[in-house]
Enzyme design. Structure first.
Site, PDB file in Angstrom:
ATOM      1  N   ASN A 210     -11.267   0.460  -3.198  1.00  0.00           N
ATOM      2  CA  ASN A 210     -10.995   1.063  -1.886  1.00  0.00           C
ATOM      3  C   ASN A 210     -10.382   2.448  -2.103  1.00  0.00           C
ATOM      4  O   ASN A 210     -10.194   2.878  -3.233  1.00  0.00           O
ATOM      5  CB  ASN A 210     -10.064   0.154  -1.069  1.00  0.00           C
ATOM      6  CG  ASN A 210      -8.770  -0.108  -1.807  1.00  0.00           C
ATOM      7  OD1 ASN A 210      -7.997   0.792  -2.071  1.00  0.00           O
ATOM      8  ND2 ASN A 210      -8.542  -1.376  -2.171  1.00  0.00           N
ATOM      9  N   LYS A 337       0.947 -10.409  10.193  1.00  0.00           N
ATOM     10  CA  LYS A 337       1.133 -10.470   8.733  1.00  0.00           C
ATOM     11  C   LYS A 337       2.581 -10.812   8.372  1.00  0.00           C
ATOM     12  O   LYS A 337       2.838 -11.495   7.384  1.00  0.00           O
ATOM     13  CB  LYS A 337       0.707  -9.139   8.088  1.00  0.00           C
ATOM     14  CG  LYS A 337      -0.804  -8.983   8.066  1.00  0.00           C
ATOM     15  CD  LYS A 337      -1.282  -7.631   7.579  1.00  0.00           C
ATOM     16  CE  LYS A 337      -2.782  -7.517   7.858  1.00  0.00           C
ATOM     17  NZ  LYS A 337      -3.355  -6.222   7.506  1.00  0.00           N
TER      18      LYS A 337
HETATM   19  N1  CTP Z   1      -1.906  -8.186  -0.119  1.00  0.00           N
HETATM   20  C1  CTP Z   1      -1.724  -8.951  -1.267  1.00  0.00           C
HETATM   21  N2  CTP Z   1      -2.759  -9.609  -1.822  1.00  0.00           N
HETATM   22  C2  CTP Z   1      -4.002  -9.550  -1.267  1.00  0.00           C
HETATM   23  C3  CTP Z   1      -4.202  -8.786  -0.088  1.00  0.00           C
HETATM   24  C4  CTP Z   1      -3.136  -8.103   0.447  1.00  0.00           C
HETATM   25  O1  CTP Z   1      -0.595  -8.981  -1.773  1.00  0.00           O
HETATM   26  N3  CTP Z   1      -5.000 -10.197  -1.851  1.00  0.00           N
HETATM   27  C5  CTP Z   1      -0.734  -7.506   0.458  1.00  0.00           C
HETATM   28  C6  CTP Z   1      -0.836  -5.991   0.436  1.00  0.00           C
HETATM   29  O2  CTP Z   1      -0.296  -5.453  -0.767  1.00  0.00           O
HETATM   30  C7  CTP Z   1      -0.007  -5.599   1.654  1.00  0.00           C
HETATM   31  C8  CTP Z   1      -0.220  -6.737   2.624  1.00  0.00           C
HETATM   32  O3  CTP Z   1      -0.654  -7.846   1.814  1.00  0.00           O
HETATM   33  O4  CTP Z   1       1.366  -5.520   1.365  1.00  0.00           O
HETATM   34  C9  CTP Z   1      -1.221  -6.501   3.709  1.00  0.00           C
HETATM   35  O5  CTP Z   1      -2.421  -6.046   3.141  1.00  0.00           O
HETATM   36  P1  CTP Z   1      -3.661  -5.652   4.048  1.00  0.00           P
HETATM   37  O6  CTP Z   1      -4.806  -5.253   3.163  1.00  0.00           O
HETATM   38  O7  CTP Z   1      -3.228  -4.733   5.144  1.00  0.00           O
HETATM   39  O8  CTP Z   1      -3.964  -7.029   4.785  1.00  0.00           O
HETATM   40  P2  CTP Z   1      -4.697  -8.329   4.360  1.00  0.00           P
HETATM   41  O9  CTP Z   1      -3.671  -9.392   4.153  1.00  0.00           O
HETATM   42  O10 CTP Z   1      -5.648  -8.108   3.255  1.00  0.00           O
HETATM   43  O11 CTP Z   1      -5.463  -8.676   5.717  1.00  0.00           O
HETATM   44  P3  CTP Z   1      -6.748  -7.999   6.407  1.00  0.00           P
HETATM   45  O12 CTP Z   1      -7.629  -7.569   5.288  1.00  0.00           O
HETATM   46  O13 CTP Z   1      -7.274  -9.060   7.229  1.00  0.00           O
HETATM   47  O14 CTP Z   1      -6.192  -6.848   7.209  1.00  0.00           O
END
Ligand code: CTP
Length: 402
Positions: A210, A337
């Protein structure tokens, strides 16, 4: 105040060079060992001899004039310094440093430096306001460089405005504070910060990732270290310098990051999960390059573990801070979250808006906490924001009594 401190002063060419001579004098009087490098244009204003007399050290200006054949001068000077000051810093030297240009002794040494670099600009008020100069300054903030902002007053060009090199007494006092600062509010605490993207391999030549630049996470790590914490930065693949005083562990995939974070979790006091972790990875990693075929192709994906959710489920004494990068319904998703992952704070930003996206040097966020706590932070450079975010959390959580 500065006994046994080694200060490397890089002098670039503006009328304020004469104040840099006084700066060497003040730093030396405070006990510092000062060495000076000059640009070619600085030497148009003041002779190297003036700095040599004031510092009682050789003055450097030619990358190819190696005074001691056992070392390479620009590397040796960079390694020698406890702190590097660029004063006065012209728009030109700021531009070069922001863009990684190393075409003289000053800029080559700055690129080789691992010590903190402080930049004290001095220029005409319109030059200081120019979008290119502002862009370069923002970028340098993003690289963890500290600025001693110019003061307002009469400028040599005849204008009155912001652009005067800060007074030598003030710069010396700031340097003194840096070395004699009292323990910060996070002294004795261990902070683990994750940053950057992850890479999920498809085959030996391809991966899913990403746009995360790591800048916000690196700024959080730098802020934690500046507040006195023992700071571990677990970083996905980015090419940012390690902030001063921070221990960095490089990882590649979501699985690597999971293992690295879990290994630090037991004795961590605060975990800041700034990383943009992949939610999916290819179900199979091909051992040799996947060859193209006619027609469409489908890549089968499987879920990665949610690191933050795992930490939330195992939480004991740790304070957990997550980030949420959203493009819509920011508040709803961020609050969701906070609950789902059992974290103490979610710092949310709308990455669809200008100047707060993944690669921006600035950010604007809203912090969400338990009991409907909510606080907004307007657009500012990421390092400044990072410090304010941690200070807010330190203040709200009574960190030392946890
Ligand atoms: N995060 C994590 N492990 C993952 C995905 C996310 O620890 N596999 C953590 C990120 O580091 C961040 C938080 O969760 O602190 C939110 O990440 P984000 O990408 O915004 O959300 P997701 O939980 O992945 O949800 P979505 O993709 O549905 O927005």
């Amino acid at each position: 105040m500065l006994e046994n401190r080694k200060i490397l002063l890089c002098v670039s060419g503006g009328i304020a060079v004469y104040k840099a001579v006084a700066l060497v004098s003040k730093l030396s009087q405070a006990g510092a060992d000062v060495k000076v490098i000059m640009t070619e244009s600085a030497r148009e204003f003041v002779q190297p001899l003036a700095f040599q007399v004031m510092s009682r050290n050789d003055v450097y200006f030619d990358t190819f004039d190696e005074k001691d054949s056992s070392v390479i001068a620009h590397i040796d000077l960079a390694d020698w310094a406890d702190l590097i000051l660029v004063a006065p810093a012209t728009a030109n030297v700021i531009g070069k440093l922001a863009n990684g240009i190393a075409d003289d002794m000053v800029t080559t040494t700055l690129l080789a430096a691992t010590a903190p670099i402080w930049v004290a600009p001095a220029m005409n008020v319109h030059m200081y306001d120019h979008p290119a100069v502002k862009r370069n300054i923002d970028r340098l903030y993003g690289d963890g460089i500290r600025f001693i902002e110019p003061s307002e007053g009469f400028l040599a060009c005849g204008y009155v405005g912001k652009g005067r090199l800060e007074e030598p007494e003030k710069i010396t006092a700031l340097v003194g504070e840096h070395f004699t600062a009292a323990p910060g509010p996070l002294t004795g605490k261990k902070v683990v910060v994750t940053a950057g993207p992850t890479r999920e391999r498809i085959d030996p030549v391809r991966f899913l990732t990403n746009f995360s630049s790591g800048k916000m996470g690196y700024a959080m790590a730098q802020a934690a270290a500046e507040l006195g914490a023992e700071t571990i930065l677990i970083s996905g693949p980015v090419s940012l310098p390690v902030p001063a005083g921070v221990k960095r562990v490089m990882v590649e995939s979501a699985k690597d990051m999971y293992d690295a974070v879990l290994a630090q979790y037991d004795n961590a006091d605060i975990v800041v999960k700034t990383a943009a972790v992949a939610d999916y990875r290819p179900k199979h990693i091909a051992s040799s390059k996947v060859k193209k075929k006619d027609g469409e192709s489908v890549l089968e994906l499987e879920r990665t573990d949610d690191i933050l959710k795992t930490l939330g489920s195992m939480k004991q004494h740790q304070l957990l801070i997550g980030f949420a990068a959203e493009t819509n319904d920011v508040d709803t998703y961020a609050k969701g979250k906070l609950e789902k992952k059992n974290v103490d704070y979610i710092i949310a930003n709308d990455v669809s808006k200008a100047q707060r996206g993944f690669d921006a040097d600035t950010n604007a966020v809203t912090v969400f906490g338990k009991d409907d706590f909510q606080q907004q932070f307007d657009l500012m450079p990421k390092p400044v924001l990072a410090k304010q975010l941690l200070e807010l959390i330190v203040e709200r959580e009574n960190i030392h009594d946890r």
